[in-house]
Write a protein that holds these residues in place. Structure first.
Motif, short mmCIF file in Angstrom:
data_model
loop_
_atom_site.label_atom_id
_atom_site.label_comp_id
_atom_site.label_asym_id
_atom_site.label_seq_id
_atom_site.Cartn_x
_atom_site.Cartn_y
_atom_site.Cartn_z
N GLY A 206 3.35 -5.51 42.17
CA GLY A 206 4.16 -4.67 41.29
C GLY A 206 3.80 -3.20 41.47
O GLY A 206 2.94 -2.84 42.27
N LYS A 207 4.47 -2.35 40.71
CA LYS A 207 4.19 -0.92 40.74
C LYS A 207 2.83 -0.64 40.13
O LYS A 207 2.28 -1.49 39.42
CB LYS A 207 5.26 -0.16 39.94
CG LYS A 207 6.65 -0.21 40.52
CD LYS A 207 7.59 0.68 39.72
CE LYS A 207 7.58 0.32 38.24
NZ LYS A 207 8.55 1.10 37.46
N ALA B 193 1.63 -1.63 36.15
CA ALA B 193 2.51 -2.65 35.58
C ALA B 193 1.72 -3.69 34.79
O ALA B 193 2.31 -4.52 34.10
CB ALA B 193 3.33 -3.34 36.68
N VAL C 95 6.71 -6.57 36.21
CA VAL C 95 7.64 -5.50 35.82
C VAL C 95 7.21 -4.98 34.45
O VAL C 95 6.88 -5.77 33.55
CB VAL C 95 9.08 -6.03 35.76
CG1 VAL C 95 10.03 -4.95 35.24
CG2 VAL C 95 9.53 -6.53 37.14
N ILE D 238 13.88 -2.61 35.02
CA ILE D 238 13.91 -2.80 36.47
C ILE D 238 14.26 -1.48 37.14
O ILE D 238 15.33 -0.92 36.92
CB ILE D 238 14.93 -3.87 36.86
CG1 ILE D 238 14.46 -5.24 36.38
CG2 ILE D 238 15.13 -3.90 38.37
CD1 ILE D 238 13.36 -5.85 37.20
N ASP E 96 10.89 -1.54 41.78
CA ASP E 96 10.76 -2.98 41.48
C ASP E 96 11.64 -3.80 42.41
O ASP E 96 11.24 -4.88 42.87
CB ASP E 96 11.14 -3.26 40.02
CG ASP E 96 10.14 -2.69 39.03
OD1 ASP E 96 8.94 -2.84 39.25
OD2 ASP E 96 10.59 -2.07 38.04
#
Length: 439
Positions: free
Chosen positions: A184-185, A188, A267, A273, A277
Protein backbone atom coordinates in the motif's frame (compact mmCIF):
# COMPACT_ATOMS: atom_id res chain seq x y z
CA UNK A 1 10.96 -22.15 9.13
CA UNK A 2 13.91 -23.23 11.27
CA UNK A 3 13.16 -23.33 15.00
CA UNK A 4 16.62 -22.07 16.01
CA UNK A 5 17.34 -18.36 15.82
CA UNK A 6 20.59 -16.36 15.48
CA UNK A 7 20.49 -12.55 15.80
CA UNK A 8 23.05 -10.12 14.37
CA UNK A 9 23.39 -7.01 16.57
CA UNK A 10 25.76 -4.08 16.96
CA UNK A 11 26.22 -0.36 16.50
CA UNK A 12 24.99 1.30 13.30
CA UNK A 13 27.18 0.89 10.22
CA UNK A 14 29.50 -1.88 11.41
CA UNK A 15 28.53 -4.21 8.53
CA UNK A 16 25.66 -6.24 9.96
CA UNK A 17 23.57 -6.19 6.79
CA UNK A 18 26.59 -7.00 4.60
CA UNK A 19 27.25 -10.09 6.74
CA UNK A 20 23.54 -10.99 6.72
CA UNK A 21 23.41 -10.86 2.92
CA UNK A 22 26.59 -12.94 2.65
CA UNK A 23 25.38 -15.66 5.03
CA UNK A 24 21.95 -15.86 3.41
CA UNK A 25 23.36 -15.76 -0.12
CA UNK A 26 21.00 -12.96 -1.13
CA UNK A 27 20.48 -9.21 -1.04
CA UNK A 28 17.58 -9.11 1.40
CA UNK A 29 18.87 -6.46 3.79
CA UNK A 30 19.55 -3.05 2.30
CA UNK A 31 23.24 -2.17 2.43
CA UNK A 32 24.06 1.53 2.34
CA UNK A 33 26.83 3.55 3.97
CA UNK A 34 24.26 5.43 6.04
CA UNK A 35 23.63 4.68 9.73
CA UNK A 36 20.10 3.52 10.45
CA UNK A 37 19.29 2.04 7.05
CA UNK A 38 18.12 -1.30 8.52
CA UNK A 39 15.31 -0.40 10.89
CA UNK A 40 13.26 -3.54 11.40
CA UNK A 41 14.20 -7.15 12.06
CA UNK A 42 14.87 -9.03 8.81
CA UNK A 43 14.56 -12.83 8.81
CA UNK A 44 16.02 -15.43 6.49
CA UNK A 45 16.89 -19.10 6.78
CA UNK A 46 20.56 -20.12 6.59
CA UNK A 47 21.90 -23.62 5.93
CA UNK A 48 25.44 -24.68 6.90
CA UNK A 49 26.80 -28.23 6.73
CA UNK A 50 23.29 -29.70 6.71
CA UNK A 51 22.13 -27.60 9.70
CA UNK A 52 19.56 -24.81 9.37
CA UNK A 53 18.70 -21.81 11.51
CA UNK A 54 16.85 -18.52 11.17
CA UNK A 55 19.12 -15.46 10.92
CA UNK A 56 17.81 -12.07 12.05
CA UNK A 57 19.34 -8.78 10.92
CA UNK A 58 18.60 -5.82 13.22
CA UNK A 59 18.85 -2.06 13.12
CA UNK A 60 21.93 -0.52 14.72
CA UNK A 61 21.73 -0.18 18.51
CA UNK A 62 22.37 3.24 20.01
CA UNK A 63 22.28 2.55 23.79
CA UNK A 64 21.86 6.25 24.65
CA UNK A 65 19.83 8.41 22.24
CA UNK A 66 17.13 11.08 22.19
CA UNK A 67 15.89 10.03 18.72
CA UNK A 68 12.46 8.39 18.85
CA UNK A 69 13.29 6.30 15.77
CA UNK A 70 16.61 5.10 17.20
CA UNK A 71 14.86 4.18 20.46
CA UNK A 72 12.41 2.03 18.48
CA UNK A 73 15.30 0.45 16.57
CA UNK A 74 16.95 -0.42 19.90
CA UNK A 75 13.66 -1.95 21.10
CA UNK A 76 13.45 -3.99 17.88
CA UNK A 77 16.98 -5.28 18.47
CA UNK A 78 16.06 -6.19 22.06
CA UNK A 79 13.11 -8.29 20.81
CA UNK A 80 15.49 -10.09 18.41
CA UNK A 81 17.90 -10.73 21.31
CA UNK A 82 15.06 -12.12 23.43
CA UNK A 83 14.08 -14.56 20.66
CA UNK A 84 17.65 -15.61 19.76
CA UNK A 85 19.47 -18.81 20.72
CA UNK A 86 22.85 -17.36 19.69
CA UNK A 87 23.85 -13.69 19.24
CA UNK A 88 26.42 -12.40 16.75
CA UNK A 89 27.76 -9.13 18.21
CA UNK A 90 29.43 -7.14 15.43
CA UNK A 91 32.14 -4.55 16.05
CA UNK A 92 34.38 -2.50 13.76
CA UNK A 93 38.17 -2.92 13.82
CA UNK A 94 38.77 0.46 12.17
CA UNK A 95 36.83 2.47 14.75
CA UNK A 96 38.13 0.36 17.66
CA UNK A 97 36.20 -0.62 20.78
CA UNK A 98 33.81 2.22 21.65
CA UNK A 99 31.71 3.17 24.66
CA UNK A 100 28.65 2.05 22.68
CA UNK A 101 30.22 -1.38 22.19
CA UNK A 102 30.70 -1.66 25.96
CA UNK A 103 27.11 -0.60 26.61
CA UNK A 104 25.80 -3.18 24.11
CA UNK A 105 27.99 -5.85 25.72
CA UNK A 106 26.37 -5.05 29.07
CA UNK A 107 22.92 -5.44 27.46
CA UNK A 108 23.92 -8.80 25.98
CA UNK A 109 25.30 -10.16 29.25
CA UNK A 110 21.91 -9.53 30.84
CA UNK A 111 20.30 -11.68 28.11
CA UNK A 112 22.31 -14.72 29.29
CA UNK A 113 22.61 -16.07 25.73
CA UNK A 114 25.71 -17.42 23.93
CA UNK A 115 27.47 -14.44 22.29
CA UNK A 116 30.02 -14.50 19.47
CA UNK A 117 31.91 -11.22 19.05
CA UNK A 118 32.69 -10.56 15.38
CA UNK A 119 35.33 -7.93 14.65
CA UNK A 120 34.56 -6.78 11.11
CA UNK A 121 36.79 -5.07 8.54
CA UNK A 122 39.82 -7.23 9.26
CA UNK A 123 40.64 -7.03 5.56
CA UNK A 124 44.44 -7.36 5.65
CA UNK A 125 46.10 -10.63 4.62
CA UNK A 126 48.50 -12.30 7.05
CA UNK A 127 48.81 -11.93 10.80
CA UNK A 128 45.81 -10.67 12.79
CA UNK A 129 46.24 -6.94 13.60
CA UNK A 130 47.22 -6.28 17.26
CA UNK A 131 44.20 -3.96 17.76
CA UNK A 132 41.92 -6.99 17.19
CA UNK A 133 42.76 -8.37 20.62
CA UNK A 134 41.36 -5.38 22.53
CA UNK A 135 37.86 -6.71 21.76
CA UNK A 136 38.41 -9.55 24.23
CA UNK A 137 37.93 -6.74 26.75
CA UNK A 138 34.18 -6.91 26.05
CA UNK A 139 34.12 -9.97 28.28
CA UNK A 140 33.10 -12.73 25.87
CA UNK A 141 35.04 -15.92 25.17
CA UNK A 142 34.37 -16.21 21.43
CA UNK A 143 35.95 -13.40 19.37
CA UNK A 144 36.39 -13.89 15.62
CA UNK A 145 37.96 -11.69 12.90
CA UNK A 146 35.88 -11.12 9.76
CA UNK A 147 36.03 -9.40 6.42
CA UNK A 148 32.34 -9.26 5.49
CA UNK A 149 33.23 -7.82 2.06
CA UNK A 150 35.44 -10.76 1.05
CA UNK A 151 33.80 -13.35 3.30
CA UNK A 152 37.05 -14.31 5.03
CA UNK A 153 36.23 -15.79 8.44
CA UNK A 154 32.57 -16.66 7.82
CA UNK A 155 33.19 -20.42 7.80
CA UNK A 156 34.80 -20.39 11.26
CA UNK A 157 31.95 -18.24 12.61
CA UNK A 158 29.26 -20.54 11.19
CA UNK A 159 31.02 -23.62 12.59
CA UNK A 160 30.94 -22.05 16.06
CA UNK A 161 27.29 -21.00 15.65
CA UNK A 162 26.30 -24.59 14.91
CA UNK A 163 28.23 -25.78 18.01
CA UNK A 164 26.42 -23.28 20.24
CA UNK A 165 22.90 -23.78 18.87
CA UNK A 166 20.59 -26.16 20.76
CA UNK A 167 19.89 -29.50 19.12
CA UNK A 168 17.62 -28.95 16.16
CA UNK A 169 14.00 -29.85 16.80
CA UNK A 170 11.70 -30.90 14.04
CA UNK A 171 11.40 -27.69 12.04
CA UNK A 172 8.27 -26.13 10.71
CA UNK A 173 8.08 -26.16 6.94
CA UNK A 174 7.41 -22.87 5.18
CA UNK A 175 5.59 -24.80 2.46
CA UNK A 176 2.54 -25.09 4.70
CA UNK A 177 2.49 -21.35 5.42
CA UNK A 178 0.63 -18.85 3.24
CA UNK A 179 2.92 -15.92 2.34
CA UNK A 180 0.99 -12.66 2.57
CA UNK A 181 2.50 -9.45 1.16
CA UNK A 182 1.04 -6.35 2.84
CA UNK A 183 1.27 -3.55 0.27
CA UNK A 184 0.00 0.00 0.00
CA UNK A 185 0.91 3.68 0.06
CA UNK A 186 3.03 5.12 2.88
CA UNK A 187 1.08 5.48 6.14
CA UNK A 188 -1.80 3.25 5.05
CA UNK A 189 -1.32 1.28 8.29
CA UNK A 190 0.58 -1.77 7.03
CA UNK A 191 2.93 -2.06 10.01
CA UNK A 192 0.14 -1.24 12.48
CA UNK A 193 -2.01 -4.08 11.13
CA UNK A 194 0.84 -6.59 11.54
CA UNK A 195 1.64 -5.40 15.07
CA UNK A 196 -2.02 -5.63 16.09
CA UNK A 197 -2.33 -9.13 14.63
CA UNK A 198 0.84 -10.27 16.42
CA UNK A 199 0.02 -8.58 19.70
CA UNK A 200 3.49 -7.03 19.89
CA UNK A 201 5.58 -4.40 18.11
CA UNK A 202 7.14 -6.60 15.43
CA UNK A 203 7.75 -3.67 13.07
CA UNK A 204 8.37 0.01 13.68
CA UNK A 205 5.28 2.24 13.46
CA UNK A 206 5.61 5.97 12.90
CA UNK A 207 3.56 8.72 11.32
CA UNK A 208 6.69 9.64 9.36
CA UNK A 209 6.33 8.33 5.80
CA UNK A 210 9.09 5.92 4.78
CA UNK A 211 9.70 4.36 8.21
CA UNK A 212 9.53 0.80 6.85
CA UNK A 213 12.25 0.30 4.26
CA UNK A 214 12.94 -3.43 4.15
CA UNK A 215 10.37 -6.10 3.38
CA UNK A 216 10.00 -7.70 6.81
CA UNK A 217 8.88 -11.32 7.35
CA UNK A 218 6.73 -12.01 10.42
CA UNK A 219 5.66 -15.57 11.23
CA UNK A 220 2.11 -15.89 12.54
CA UNK A 221 0.16 -18.93 13.69
CA UNK A 222 -3.46 -18.70 14.84
CA UNK A 223 -6.75 -20.58 14.73
CA UNK A 224 -7.02 -19.92 10.98
CA UNK A 225 -3.64 -21.42 10.05
CA UNK A 226 0.05 -20.62 9.58
CA UNK A 227 1.21 -17.51 7.74
CA UNK A 228 4.20 -15.38 6.84
CA UNK A 229 3.22 -11.70 6.84
CA UNK A 230 5.57 -9.54 4.78
CA UNK A 231 5.48 -5.86 5.73
CA UNK A 232 6.70 -3.74 2.81
CA UNK A 233 7.79 -0.18 2.28
CA UNK A 234 5.03 2.19 1.25
CA UNK A 235 4.99 2.50 -2.54
CA UNK A 236 4.95 6.06 -3.88
CA UNK A 237 4.80 7.35 -7.43
CA UNK A 238 8.19 7.01 -9.12
CA UNK A 239 8.38 10.75 -9.67
CA UNK A 240 8.28 11.31 -5.90
CA UNK A 241 11.04 8.83 -5.03
CA UNK A 242 14.26 10.80 -4.72
CA UNK A 243 16.04 8.88 -1.91
CA UNK A 244 18.27 6.15 -3.35
CA UNK A 245 17.55 3.88 -0.36
CA UNK A 246 13.80 4.29 -0.88
CA UNK A 247 14.19 3.17 -4.50
CA UNK A 248 15.73 -0.06 -3.20
CA UNK A 249 12.86 -0.38 -0.72
CA UNK A 250 10.18 -0.07 -3.39
CA UNK A 251 12.02 -2.68 -5.44
CA UNK A 252 11.91 -4.98 -2.39
CA UNK A 253 8.17 -4.36 -2.10
CA UNK A 254 7.73 -5.44 -5.72
CA UNK A 255 9.82 -8.55 -5.04
CA UNK A 256 7.66 -9.30 -1.99
CA UNK A 257 4.59 -9.25 -4.25
CA UNK A 258 6.25 -11.65 -6.70
CA UNK A 259 7.16 -14.07 -3.88
CA UNK A 260 3.77 -13.97 -2.14
CA UNK A 261 0.76 -16.26 -2.28
CA UNK A 262 -1.78 -13.56 -1.37
CA UNK A 263 -1.56 -9.75 -1.32
CA UNK A 264 -3.30 -7.52 1.20
CA UNK A 265 -3.87 -4.22 -0.59
CA UNK A 266 -4.06 -1.61 2.17
CA UNK A 267 -6.17 1.51 1.54
CA UNK A 268 -6.56 4.50 3.87
CA UNK A 269 -10.32 4.97 4.43
CA UNK A 270 -9.83 8.69 5.06
CA UNK A 271 -8.36 9.22 1.60
CA UNK A 272 -10.47 6.76 -0.37
CA UNK A 273 -9.16 5.07 -3.51
CA UNK A 274 -6.45 7.21 -5.12
CA UNK A 275 -4.58 6.85 -8.40
CA UNK A 276 -1.62 5.44 -6.48
CA UNK A 277 -3.86 2.80 -4.87
CA UNK A 278 -4.94 1.80 -8.37
CA UNK A 279 -1.29 1.49 -9.41
CA UNK A 280 -0.40 -0.64 -6.37
CA UNK A 281 -3.41 -2.92 -6.85
CA UNK A 282 -2.30 -3.32 -10.46
CA UNK A 283 1.06 -4.70 -9.28
CA UNK A 284 -0.71 -7.56 -7.51
CA UNK A 285 -3.15 -8.14 -10.38
CA UNK A 286 -0.44 -8.16 -13.07
CA UNK A 287 1.66 -10.54 -10.96
CA UNK A 288 -1.33 -12.91 -10.89
CA UNK A 289 -1.64 -12.86 -7.11
CA UNK A 290 -4.75 -13.66 -5.12
CA UNK A 291 -5.71 -10.46 -3.29
CA UNK A 292 -7.82 -9.00 -0.50
CA UNK A 293 -8.55 -5.25 -0.44
CA UNK A 294 -8.26 -3.99 3.15
CA UNK A 295 -9.82 -0.62 3.96
CA UNK A 296 -8.01 0.52 7.11
CA UNK A 297 -8.86 3.30 9.61
CA UNK A 298 -12.57 2.57 9.20
CA UNK A 299 -13.12 3.69 12.80
CA UNK A 300 -12.32 7.28 11.73
CA UNK A 301 -15.00 7.44 9.02
CA UNK A 302 -18.40 8.98 9.72
CA UNK A 303 -21.02 6.45 8.69
CA UNK A 304 -24.65 6.09 7.79
CA UNK A 305 -26.68 3.16 6.46
CA UNK A 306 -25.19 3.38 2.97
CA UNK A 307 -21.52 4.17 3.79
CA UNK A 308 -20.33 0.56 3.49
CA UNK A 309 -21.98 -0.13 0.17
CA UNK A 310 -21.09 3.25 -1.37
CA UNK A 311 -17.43 2.82 -0.44
CA UNK A 312 -17.40 -0.71 -1.84
CA UNK A 313 -18.87 0.57 -5.12
CA UNK A 314 -16.20 3.29 -5.26
CA UNK A 315 -13.51 0.64 -4.79
CA UNK A 316 -14.79 -1.54 -7.61
CA UNK A 317 -15.37 1.45 -9.90
CA UNK A 318 -11.73 2.48 -9.46
CA UNK A 319 -10.42 -1.10 -9.59
CA UNK A 320 -12.71 -2.40 -12.30
CA UNK A 321 -10.13 -5.04 -13.25
CA UNK A 322 -10.19 -6.47 -9.70
CA UNK A 323 -13.85 -7.00 -8.92
CA UNK A 324 -12.90 -10.58 -8.00
CA UNK A 325 -11.04 -9.33 -4.89
CA UNK A 326 -13.11 -9.20 -1.67
CA UNK A 327 -13.17 -5.96 0.35
CA UNK A 328 -12.94 -5.87 4.15
CA UNK A 329 -13.26 -2.76 6.36
CA UNK A 330 -10.95 -2.85 9.40
CA UNK A 331 -9.25 -0.76 12.06
CA UNK A 332 -5.66 -1.51 13.05
CA UNK A 333 -6.17 0.73 16.07
CA UNK A 334 -9.19 -1.08 17.55
CA UNK A 335 -8.67 -4.51 15.97
CA UNK A 336 -12.09 -4.35 14.30
CA UNK A 337 -12.58 -7.21 11.78
CA UNK A 338 -8.87 -8.14 11.66
CA UNK A 339 -9.88 -11.77 12.18
CA UNK A 340 -11.95 -11.61 8.99
CA UNK A 341 -8.77 -10.93 6.99
CA UNK A 342 -7.50 -14.48 7.56
CA UNK A 343 -10.81 -16.04 6.51
CA UNK A 344 -10.67 -14.09 3.24
CA UNK A 345 -6.97 -14.87 2.74
CA UNK A 346 -7.60 -18.61 3.19
CA UNK A 347 -10.52 -18.52 0.76
CA UNK A 348 -8.58 -16.52 -1.86
CA UNK A 349 -5.54 -18.80 -1.60
CA UNK A 350 -7.72 -21.92 -1.89
CA UNK A 351 -9.40 -20.52 -5.00
CA UNK A 352 -6.03 -19.62 -6.58
CA UNK A 353 -4.96 -23.27 -6.14
CA UNK A 354 -8.18 -24.69 -7.61
CA UNK A 355 -7.78 -27.03 -10.59
CA UNK A 356 -10.56 -28.06 -13.02
CA UNK A 357 -10.20 -31.26 -15.04
CA UNK A 358 -10.02 -31.04 -18.83
CA UNK A 359 -13.19 -33.12 -19.26
CA UNK A 360 -15.24 -30.81 -17.06
CA UNK A 361 -13.78 -27.75 -18.80
CA UNK A 362 -14.74 -28.95 -22.26
CA UNK A 363 -18.31 -29.72 -21.18
CA UNK A 364 -18.35 -26.19 -19.78
CA UNK A 365 -16.91 -24.79 -23.05
CA UNK A 366 -19.53 -26.56 -25.15
CA UNK A 367 -22.31 -25.15 -22.99
CA UNK A 368 -21.17 -21.51 -23.00
CA UNK A 369 -20.38 -21.45 -26.74
CA UNK A 370 -23.88 -22.81 -27.47
CA UNK A 371 -25.37 -20.01 -25.37
CA UNK A 372 -23.28 -17.24 -26.94
CA UNK A 373 -21.78 -18.04 -30.31
CA UNK A 374 -18.09 -17.14 -30.86
CA UNK A 375 -17.58 -13.96 -32.92
CA UNK A 376 -17.23 -13.79 -36.71
CA UNK A 377 -15.30 -11.43 -38.97
CA UNK A 378 -15.74 -11.17 -42.76
CA UNK A 379 -17.49 -14.50 -42.92
CA UNK A 380 -14.96 -16.35 -40.74
CA UNK A 381 -16.14 -17.66 -37.40
CA UNK A 382 -13.93 -18.29 -34.38
CA UNK A 383 -13.74 -22.00 -33.57
CA UNK A 384 -12.54 -23.07 -30.12
CA UNK A 385 -11.44 -26.69 -30.29
CA UNK A 386 -10.86 -27.33 -26.60
CA UNK A 387 -9.52 -25.82 -23.39
CA UNK A 388 -7.40 -27.10 -20.53
CA UNK A 389 -6.03 -25.71 -17.29
CA UNK A 390 -2.26 -25.46 -17.49
CA UNK A 391 -1.37 -24.19 -14.02
CA UNK A 392 -2.57 -22.65 -10.76
CA UNK A 393 -1.57 -19.53 -8.77
CA UNK A 394 -3.15 -17.96 -10.75
CA UNK A 395 -5.52 -20.40 -12.47
CA UNK A 396 -4.39 -20.35 -16.11
CA UNK A 397 -6.34 -21.83 -19.01
CA UNK A 398 -5.16 -22.56 -22.54
CA UNK A 399 -7.78 -22.29 -25.31
CA UNK A 400 -6.95 -23.83 -28.70
CA UNK A 401 -8.66 -22.16 -31.66
CA UNK A 402 -8.51 -21.68 -35.41
CA UNK A 403 -7.55 -17.98 -35.27
CA UNK A 404 -6.18 -15.95 -32.36
CA UNK A 405 -7.05 -12.79 -34.30
CA UNK A 406 -10.76 -13.68 -34.19
CA UNK A 407 -10.61 -14.29 -30.42
CA UNK A 408 -11.78 -10.82 -29.46
CA UNK A 409 -11.10 -9.49 -25.95
CA UNK A 410 -14.82 -9.18 -25.25
CA UNK A 411 -15.32 -12.91 -25.84
CA UNK A 412 -12.36 -13.71 -23.59
CA UNK A 413 -14.04 -11.59 -20.93
CA UNK A 414 -17.28 -13.54 -21.45
CA UNK A 415 -15.41 -16.84 -20.91
CA UNK A 416 -13.72 -15.49 -17.76
CA UNK A 417 -17.06 -14.33 -16.34
CA UNK A 418 -18.57 -17.75 -17.05
CA UNK A 419 -15.62 -19.47 -15.36
CA UNK A 420 -16.17 -17.39 -12.23
CA UNK A 421 -19.93 -17.95 -12.27
CA UNK A 422 -19.53 -21.71 -12.66
CA UNK A 423 -16.41 -22.52 -10.62
CA UNK A 424 -15.93 -19.59 -8.26
CA UNK A 425 -12.32 -18.32 -8.28
CA UNK A 426 -13.23 -15.48 -5.92
CA UNK A 427 -10.17 -13.55 -4.78
CA UNK A 428 -7.84 -14.63 -7.59
CA UNK A 429 -7.16 -13.38 -11.11
CA UNK A 430 -7.69 -15.76 -14.03
CA UNK A 431 -5.42 -15.91 -17.06
CA UNK A 432 -6.45 -17.11 -20.52
CA UNK A 433 -3.76 -18.17 -22.99
CA UNK A 434 -4.94 -18.23 -26.61
CA UNK A 435 -3.22 -20.79 -28.84
CA UNK A 436 -3.83 -20.81 -32.57
CA UNK A 437 -3.84 -24.04 -34.57
CA UNK A 438 -0.32 -24.62 -35.86
CA UNK A 439 1.41 -22.63 -33.07
Amino acid sequence: MANRVVAVVGRPNVGKSTLFNRLTGSRISIVEDTPGVTRDRIYHEVEWNGETFMLIDTGGIEPVTDSKLLVQMRDQAQIAIDHADVILFMCDLKSGMTDSDNDIATMLRKARKPVIVIVNKVDSIGATPPEFYEFYGLGFEDVFPLSSLSGTGTGDILDRVIELLPKEEEADNDSDRIRIAVIGKPNAGKSSIINKICGEDRVIVSDMAGTTRDAVDTYVENSHGKYVLVDTAGIRRNARIEDKIEKYSVLRANMAVENSDVCLIMVDANEGITAQDEHIAGLAHNAGKASVIVINKWDLVEKDNSTFENFRKDVYNALSYMTYAPVVFVSAKTGQRLDKIFTLVNDAYKESCKRITTGVLNDFLSDITDRVQPPTDKGRRLKIYYMTQTTTNPPTFALFCNSAELFHYSYQRYIENCLRKTFGFEGTPIRLVIKQKGD
